[in-house]
Design an enzyme around this catalytic site. Structure first.
Site, mmCIF file in Angstrom:
data_model
loop_
_atom_site.group_PDB
_atom_site.id
_atom_site.type_symbol
_atom_site.label_atom_id
_atom_site.label_comp_id
_atom_site.label_asym_id
_atom_site.label_seq_id
_atom_site.Cartn_x
_atom_site.Cartn_y
_atom_site.Cartn_z
ATOM 1 N N PRO A 118 0.667 -1.271 0.065
ATOM 2 C CA PRO A 118 0.026 -0.001 0.072
ATOM 3 C C PRO A 118 0.794 1.286 -0.044
ATOM 4 O O PRO A 118 0.286 2.511 -0.170
ATOM 5 C CB PRO A 118 -0.913 -0.173 1.164
ATOM 6 N N GLU A 156 1.897 -7.815 9.272
ATOM 7 C CA GLU A 156 2.335 -6.367 9.427
ATOM 8 C C GLU A 156 3.121 -5.802 8.221
ATOM 9 O O GLU A 156 2.770 -4.444 7.830
ATOM 10 C CB GLU A 156 2.900 -6.091 10.618
ATOM 11 N N ARG A 166 -3.732 -8.900 -20.777
ATOM 12 C CA ARG A 166 -4.640 -8.520 -21.912
ATOM 13 C C ARG A 166 -3.969 -7.845 -22.705
ATOM 14 O O ARG A 166 -4.399 -7.420 -23.806
ATOM 15 C CB ARG A 166 -5.762 -8.030 -21.468
ATOM 16 N N ASP A 177 -9.278 1.284 -25.263
ATOM 17 C CA ASP A 177 -9.714 1.012 -23.862
ATOM 18 C C ASP A 177 -9.705 2.564 -23.170
ATOM 19 O O ASP A 177 -8.801 3.327 -23.259
ATOM 20 C CB ASP A 177 -9.071 -0.006 -22.872
#
Length: 253
Positions: A98, A125, A163, A178
């Site tokens: 993150p 953690e 893809r 896209d």
């Protein structure tokens, strides 16, 4: 392309890697996967891969040793080492985290050019900092939120990268047009029937005039981007034509 995933839960990937576009790409030989449970590289009879953090604190931290061993087992001996190999020979080693760089289509297109990607999916953690400093090439986050582990995030990236491999999609133009690939959100789509519950398809799409259709699609893409993600129109590389269309549409709002 070779994609390897270090995970404590390889069973999570079975459905994702074996179905839809990713599964078909694998059947075509465009991509191959290896799922590595790095618990097998723990070096202890209990298979322990985490430990308490130095200095105290809550949670457990993934140890450096098993992850280093697992990654090194996936790298060809000819390119092992630190610094001696030719630039670009080693695979991209991606830490799902993150704290990492925010993932976007530009990064997906960059990763799609690589021959070998290794994903490290953590739990607990966090990671021993030496993994970040001395092993990985990239730290990536798929958004400003926290998941239980890196598995789901790595699946998102794998899908978006696979893809883009030549031959993965039935229509190669699909990836080019896209949303985000052009810098804009994608234009609206319609299919048969031409009228449904009184709602009709725009006449221009039924006209057969391809040049006018393409212009309509561009304007609608700009309109949708202006309404939903106006920040994208401020990015570098936006064409002068798009800027002019956006300016005209703003005046109509």
């Amino acid at each position: 392309m070779q994609i390897d995933v270090l995970t404590l839960f390889p069973e999570m990937f079975t459905g994702v890697l074996g179905t839809s576009i990713v599964g078909k790409a694998q059947q075509k030989g465009l991509v191959s996967f290896r799922l590595v449970n790095f618990r097998e590289f723990s070096g202890n009879k209990h298979g322990q891969v985490d430990d308490m953090p130095y200095g105290g604190g809550g949670g457990m931290v993934l140890k450096a040793e098993p992850i280093f061993r697992a990654v090194e087992s996936l790298i060809e001996p000819s390119v092992e080492g630190s610094g001696a190999e030719e630039p670009g020979k080693r695979p991209r080693v991606i830490l799902m985290c993150p704290q990492g760089q925010r993932y976007d289509q530009k990064l997906a297109e960059e990763l799609a050019e690589e021959d070998h990607l290794i994903f490290i999916c953590g739990h607990y953690e966090g990671y021993d900092e030496r993994i970040r400093e001395h092993l990985v090439t990239d730290e990536i986050s798929i958004g400003d939120y926290v998941l239980t582990g890196g598995e789901l995030a790595s699946m998102v990236i794998i899908d978006s990268v696979v893809r883009l491999q030549p031959g993965a999609l039935g229509n190669a133009q699909s990836a080019v047009s896209d949303s985000y690939s052009t810098g804009l959100l994608e234009h609206p789509h319609y299919t048969r029937p031409a009228e449904f519950r009184g709602w009709t398809v725009p006449d221009i799409l039924l006209s057969g005039h391809h040049e006018n259709i393409e212009q309509w699609r561009l304007e609608e893409a700009v309109r949708r981007t202006l309404e939903r993600r106006p920040d994208l129109l401020e990015a570098e590389g936006i064409s002068e034509e798009v800027k002019k269309i956006a300016k005209r549409l703003k005046q109509q709002l």
